[in-house]
Design an enzyme around this catalytic site. Structure first.
Site, PDB file in Angstrom:
ATOM      1  N   GLY A   1      47.212  28.611  15.262  1.00  0.00           N
ATOM      2  CA  GLY A   1      48.330  27.436  14.986  1.00  0.00           C
ATOM      3  C   GLY A   1      48.135  26.854  16.217  1.00  0.00           C
TER       4      GLY A   1
ATOM      5  CB  ILE B   1      49.805  23.793  22.086  1.00  0.00           C
ATOM      6  CG1 ILE B   1      48.245  23.685  22.232  1.00  0.00           C
ATOM      7  CG2 ILE B   1      50.151  24.168  23.428  1.00  0.00           C
ATOM      8  CD1 ILE B   1      47.977  22.317  22.945  1.00  0.00           C
TER       9      ILE B   1
ATOM     10  N   GLY C   1      54.014  29.912  19.075  1.00  0.00           N
ATOM     11  CA  GLY C   1      54.649  31.158  19.025  1.00  0.00           C
ATOM     12  C   GLY C   1      53.567  32.396  18.813  1.00  0.00           C
ATOM     13  CE  LYS C   2      48.078  29.785  19.404  1.00  0.00           C
ATOM     14  NZ  LYS C   2      48.872  28.607  19.640  1.00  0.00           N
ATOM     15  CB  THR C   3      51.016  34.747  22.943  1.00  0.00           C
ATOM     16  OG1 THR C   3      49.729  34.117  23.199  1.00  0.00           O
ATOM     17  CG2 THR C   3      50.969  36.134  23.960  1.00  0.00           C
TER      18      THR C   3
ATOM     19  CD  GLU D   1      44.040  31.150  23.261  1.00  0.00           C
ATOM     20  OE1 GLU D   1      43.039  30.437  23.340  1.00  0.00           O
ATOM     21  OE2 GLU D   1      45.127  30.277  22.723  1.00  0.00           O
TER      22      GLU D   1
ATOM     23  CE1 TYR E   1      46.880  20.055  27.091  1.00  0.00           C
ATOM     24  CE2 TYR E   1      47.441  21.935  28.527  1.00  0.00           C
ATOM     25  CZ  TYR E   1      46.895  21.448  27.221  1.00  0.00           C
ATOM     26  OH  TYR E   1      47.061  22.303  26.198  1.00  0.00           O
TER      27      TYR E   1
ATOM     28  CG  ASP F   1      46.908  35.527  21.656  1.00  0.00           C
ATOM     29  OD1 ASP F   1      45.525  35.361  22.036  1.00  0.00           O
ATOM     30  OD2 ASP F   1      47.691  35.184  22.631  1.00  0.00           O
TER      31      ASP F   1
ATOM     32  CD  GLU G   1      51.359  24.862  27.475  1.00  0.00           C
ATOM     33  OE1 GLU G   1      50.559  25.920  26.938  1.00  0.00           O
ATOM     34  OE2 GLU G   1      52.571  25.148  27.320  1.00  0.00           O
TER      35      GLU G   1
END
Length: 210
Positions: free
Chosen positions: A11, A13, A16-18, A35, A47, A86, A147
């Site tokens: 999904g 950035i 909540g993947k991790t 990752e 960025y 993740d 970020e």
């Protein structure tokens, strides 16, 4: 190796993947693959100026993800040990297509195809998606310095690209289990009941792999 659970959480950035990967790997006692993000020396510059630093950023991610997945293949999946990740390396194409110029994209794609031709494909993907406001709030909450310059417009484009790619995977890989989780509705970090709901969905798909 085909029936050994290899579950990837994907999904955009800040979705909540991790966090979910950690919770599920602990619940199932699967090896956790995380990752490399903050170790990327080009990401902060990327960025700030995507056009100038996109190729370096994507190549760093590609090479590191290749090494991680090659290790996972040799040390876990080929030994019959389940893995919870993740990310998966296919995300490189999602980001690269958005950030690279056409001439650099041609070069990047050639390298990607060489590196990934024998990479293991997950047999289950948990796809997290949410509104831009939700993702921006979560990015702000976790407070990663690299970020701080992410724009909502970039997240919106990325979310659309993810949706298109997941739909493509669903059409092109009918045996691939895809679980879609709406992050605006389910908050598995704050609410145990939401996490248990996700576990029930994963259990159902794991039974199909057995």
């Amino acid at each position: 190796m085909a029936n050994i659970p290899f579950i990837t959480i994907e999904g955009p950035i800040g979705i909540g993947k991790t966090s979910l990967a950690k919770k599920l790997s602990s619940h199932y006692n699967f090896h956790l693959l995380k990752e490399i993000v903050e170790e990327n020396p080009f990401l902060d510059k990327f960025y700030e100026n995507m056009e100038a630093w996109s190729f370096q950023t994507e190549m760093f991610f590609l090479c590191n993800r290749f090494k991680q997945l090659d290790d996972i293949k040799q040390q876990y999946l080929s030994m019959g040990k389940p893995v919870m990740a993740d990310y998966h390396i296919f995300k490189n194409m999602i980001f690269a297509q958005r950030t690279l110029s056409s001439d650099k994209m041609i070069k990047f794609e050639k390298i990607y195809e060489i590196l990934t031709e024998d990479m293991p494909m997950p047999n289950m993907i948990i796809y997290l998606h949410a509104s831009i406001d939700t993702m921006m709030n979560r990015i702000k909450r976790r407070g990663r310095t690299i970020e701080k310059n992410i724009q909502a417009s970039y997240l919106e484009q990325l979310s659309s690209d993810y949706e298109d790619y997941i739909n493509y995977l669903e059409r092109s890989h009918p045996d691939l289990s895809i679980i879609r989780i709406d992050g605006d509705i389910m908050d598995f970090v704050q609410y145990q009941s939401d996490l248990e709901g996700i576990i029930q969905m994963v259990d159902e798909q794991l039974r199909k792999l057995a």
